[in-house]
Write a protein that holds these residues in place. Structure first.
Motif, mmCIF file in Angstrom:
data_model
loop_
_atom_site.group_PDB
_atom_site.id
_atom_site.type_symbol
_atom_site.label_atom_id
_atom_site.label_comp_id
_atom_site.label_asym_id
_atom_site.label_seq_id
_atom_site.Cartn_x
_atom_site.Cartn_y
_atom_site.Cartn_z
ATOM 1 N N LEU A 70 -3.876 -4.667 5.263
ATOM 2 C CA LEU A 70 -5.309 -4.820 5.022
ATOM 3 C C LEU A 70 -5.643 -5.032 3.556
ATOM 4 C CD1 LEU A 70 -6.925 -2.127 7.351
ATOM 5 C CD2 LEU A 70 -6.768 -4.590 7.713
ATOM 6 N N ALA A 71 -4.878 -4.423 2.673
ATOM 7 C CA ALA A 71 -5.183 -4.541 1.248
ATOM 8 C C ALA A 71 -3.881 -4.667 0.457
ATOM 9 C CB ALA A 71 -5.963 -3.317 0.777
ATOM 10 N N GLU A 72 -3.891 -5.592 -0.465
ATOM 11 C CA GLU A 72 -2.761 -5.760 -1.371
ATOM 12 C C GLU A 72 -3.294 -5.995 -2.786
ATOM 13 O OE1 GLU A 72 0.982 -7.531 1.034
ATOM 14 O OE2 GLU A 72 -0.450 -9.010 0.309
ATOM 15 N N VAL A 73 -2.483 -5.594 -3.739
ATOM 16 C CA VAL A 73 -2.790 -5.809 -5.145
ATOM 17 C C VAL A 73 -1.606 -6.564 -5.729
ATOM 18 C CG1 VAL A 73 -3.302 -4.717 -7.362
ATOM 19 C CG2 VAL A 73 -4.088 -3.642 -5.229
ATOM 20 N N ARG A 74 -1.816 -7.811 -6.064
ATOM 21 C CA ARG A 74 -0.745 -8.656 -6.602
ATOM 22 C C ARG A 74 0.494 -8.636 -5.705
ATOM 23 N NH1 ARG A 74 -1.239 -5.047 -10.362
ATOM 24 N NH2 ARG A 74 1.012 -4.855 -10.617
ATOM 25 N N GLY A 75 0.295 -8.677 -4.399
ATOM 26 C CA GLY A 75 1.410 -8.710 -3.462
ATOM 27 C C GLY A 75 2.028 -7.356 -3.152
ATOM 28 N N GLN A 76 1.479 -6.301 -3.708
ATOM 29 C CA GLN A 76 1.971 -4.947 -3.436
ATOM 30 C C GLN A 76 0.925 -4.172 -2.660
ATOM 31 O OE1 GLN A 76 2.584 -3.713 -7.608
ATOM 32 N NE2 GLN A 76 4.656 -3.186 -6.949
ATOM 33 N N ARG A 77 1.379 -3.209 -1.884
ATOM 34 C CA ARG A 77 0.439 -2.312 -1.228
ATOM 35 C C ARG A 77 -0.137 -1.384 -2.298
ATOM 36 N NH1 ARG A 77 3.235 -1.475 4.625
ATOM 37 N NH2 ARG A 77 3.069 -3.680 5.138
ATOM 38 N N PRO A 78 -1.391 -0.979 -2.125
ATOM 39 C CA PRO A 78 -2.046 -0.180 -3.175
ATOM 40 C C PRO A 78 -1.256 1.046 -3.633
ATOM 41 C CG PRO A 78 -3.662 -0.906 -1.599
ATOM 42 C CD PRO A 78 -2.313 -1.305 -1.046
ATOM 43 N N HIS A 79 -0.617 1.759 -2.710
ATOM 44 C CA HIS A 79 0.114 2.970 -3.102
ATOM 45 C C HIS A 79 1.405 2.659 -3.867
ATOM 46 C CE1 HIS A 79 2.021 1.865 0.716
ATOM 47 N NE2 HIS A 79 3.097 2.491 0.264
ATOM 48 N N GLU A 80 1.808 1.405 -3.907
ATOM 49 C CA GLU A 80 3.009 1.011 -4.638
ATOM 50 C C GLU A 80 2.719 0.588 -6.076
ATOM 51 O OE1 GLU A 80 4.340 -2.100 -2.051
ATOM 52 O OE2 GLU A 80 5.409 -0.719 -0.730
ATOM 53 N N THR A 81 1.443 0.476 -6.424
ATOM 54 C CA THR A 81 1.088 0.057 -7.785
ATOM 55 C C THR A 81 1.240 1.222 -8.750
ATOM 56 O OG1 THR A 81 -1.263 0.536 -7.439
ATOM 57 C CG2 THR A 81 -0.531 -1.703 -6.963
ATOM 58 N N TYR A 131 0.315 2.050 -13.062
ATOM 59 C CA TYR A 131 -0.241 1.571 -14.320
ATOM 60 C C TYR A 131 -0.059 2.640 -15.392
ATOM 61 C CZ TYR A 131 -2.594 -1.584 -11.095
ATOM 62 O OH TYR A 131 -2.865 -2.500 -10.115
ATOM 63 N N ASP A 132 0.042 2.180 -16.619
ATOM 64 C CA ASP A 132 0.127 3.089 -17.759
ATOM 65 C C ASP A 132 -1.126 2.913 -18.603
ATOM 66 O OD1 ASP A 132 2.735 4.112 -17.204
ATOM 67 O OD2 ASP A 132 3.587 2.224 -17.962
ATOM 68 N N GLY A 133 -1.314 3.801 -19.517
ATOM 69 C CA GLY A 133 -2.390 3.682 -20.500
ATOM 70 C C GLY A 133 -3.772 3.749 -19.880
ATOM 71 N N ALA A 134 -4.642 2.889 -20.373
ATOM 72 C CA ALA A 134 -6.047 2.919 -19.968
ATOM 73 C C ALA A 134 -6.237 2.709 -18.465
ATOM 74 C CB ALA A 134 -6.833 1.854 -20.740
ATOM 75 N N ALA A 135 -5.305 2.042 -17.801
ATOM 76 C CA ALA A 135 -5.424 1.754 -16.372
ATOM 77 C C ALA A 135 -4.670 2.756 -15.492
ATOM 78 C CB ALA A 135 -4.923 0.339 -16.088
ATOM 79 N N GLN A 136 -4.241 3.880 -16.053
ATOM 80 C CA GLN A 136 -3.375 4.801 -15.323
ATOM 81 C C GLN A 136 -3.969 5.326 -14.016
ATOM 82 O OE1 GLN A 136 -2.521 8.503 -17.382
ATOM 83 N NE2 GLN A 136 -4.479 8.406 -18.458
ATOM 84 N N HIS A 137 -5.278 5.338 -13.866
ATOM 85 C CA HIS A 137 -5.904 5.855 -12.647
ATOM 86 C C HIS A 137 -6.344 4.744 -11.692
ATOM 87 C CE1 HIS A 137 -5.721 9.784 -14.405
ATOM 88 N NE2 HIS A 137 -6.320 9.322 -15.490
ATOM 89 N N LEU A 138 -6.044 3.523 -12.037
ATOM 90 C CA LEU A 138 -6.481 2.385 -11.226
ATOM 91 C C LEU A 138 -5.858 2.380 -9.830
ATOM 92 C CD1 LEU A 138 -8.275 -0.092 -11.189
ATOM 93 C CD2 LEU A 138 -6.407 -1.377 -12.258
ATOM 94 N N ALA A 139 -4.622 2.799 -9.700
ATOM 95 C CA ALA A 139 -3.977 2.835 -8.380
ATOM 96 C C ALA A 139 -4.772 3.696 -7.398
ATOM 97 C CB ALA A 139 -2.548 3.343 -8.498
ATOM 98 N N THR A 140 -5.370 4.772 -7.901
ATOM 99 C CA THR A 140 -6.192 5.631 -7.042
ATOM 100 C C THR A 140 -7.390 4.862 -6.496
ATOM 101 O OG1 THR A 140 -5.511 7.559 -8.329
ATOM 102 C CG2 THR A 140 -7.482 7.804 -6.957
ATOM 103 N N VAL A 141 -7.973 4.010 -7.308
ATOM 104 C CA VAL A 141 -9.109 3.189 -6.847
ATOM 105 C C VAL A 141 -8.648 2.223 -5.763
ATOM 106 C CG1 VAL A 141 -10.839 1.486 -7.545
ATOM 107 C CG2 VAL A 141 -10.293 3.413 -9.062
ATOM 108 N N TRP A 142 -7.489 1.585 -5.960
ATOM 109 C CA TRP A 142 -6.993 0.634 -4.966
ATOM 110 C C TRP A 142 -6.671 1.350 -3.646
ATOM 111 C CZ3 TRP A 142 -9.296 -2.524 -7.432
ATOM 112 C CH2 TRP A 142 -8.915 -3.149 -8.620
ATOM 113 N N VAL A 143 -6.100 2.527 -3.713
ATOM 114 C CA VAL A 143 -5.804 3.300 -2.495
ATOM 115 C C VAL A 143 -7.106 3.687 -1.794
ATOM 116 C CG1 VAL A 143 -4.850 5.489 -1.638
ATOM 117 C CG2 VAL A 143 -3.533 4.094 -3.247
ATOM 118 N N ALA A 144 -8.108 4.073 -2.561
ATOM 119 C CA ALA A 144 -9.404 4.434 -1.974
ATOM 120 C C ALA A 144 -10.066 3.225 -1.307
ATOM 121 C CB ALA A 144 -10.328 5.018 -3.046
#
Length: 153
Positions: free
Chosen positions: A88-99, A101-114
């Motif tokens: 249902l959802a992918e981020v750059r060809g990956q499933r959200p829970h597989e993403t 990120y470091d630095g400023a985007a470190q919490h972005l994976a949580t948004v994609w999973v949500a």
């Protein structure tokens, strides 16, 4: 989120079959395409995927065509979308829970999973029978109720 033409056509065709699920009438692909308002050539390939996944059965002969293989109450929109399009959802060809990120985007994976969880909450809780009857789950109706939900942004 982008619902592909394949997914839209698959759901529309299954809704036509669900409309007649009580009977034992098979629908030829061209009739099904006409009633669903989808291109016949495109639908033929989709019907093959739906048959292999057990959503439809096919019957040969002069009274041949396709029938819904499951009760419309047991077919969720999410299961159909996964069958024809994959996750249902992918981020750059990956499933959200597989993403990751470091630095400023470190919490972005949580948004994609949500976001994926929100899609699941709608698509995995809405069945063909719900759509056919117009009796959508309360949380789905509530999300579509505000006028801004219908506006493009």
């Amino acid at each position: 989120m982008d619902i592909s033409a394949r997914a839209d056509y698959a759901v529309r065709a299954l809704l036509v079959l669900a409309e007649d699920a009580d009977g034992d009438v098979a629908h030829p692909a061209d009739e099904l395409a006409r009633r669903a308002g989808v291109p016949a050539k495109f639908l033929e390939a989709i019907l093959g995927d739906l048959r292999r996944a057990g959503f439809v059965t096919s019957r040969r002969g002069s009274r041949g065509g396709y029938l819904l293989a499951r009760d419309p109450h047991d077919v969720t929109l999410g299961s159909v979308l996964r069958t024809v399009d994959g996750p249902l959802a992918e981020v750059r060809g990956q499933r959200p829970h597989e993403t990751h990120y470091d630095g400023a985007a470190q919490h972005l994976a949580t948004v994609w999973v949500a976001a994926r969880a929100a899609l699941r909450d709608i698509l995995d809780e809405t069945t063909l029978a719900d759509v056919l009857a117009g009796d959508l789950p309360a949380h789905v109706r509530a999300l579509a109720e505000p006028p801004e939900a219908w506006q493009s942004r």
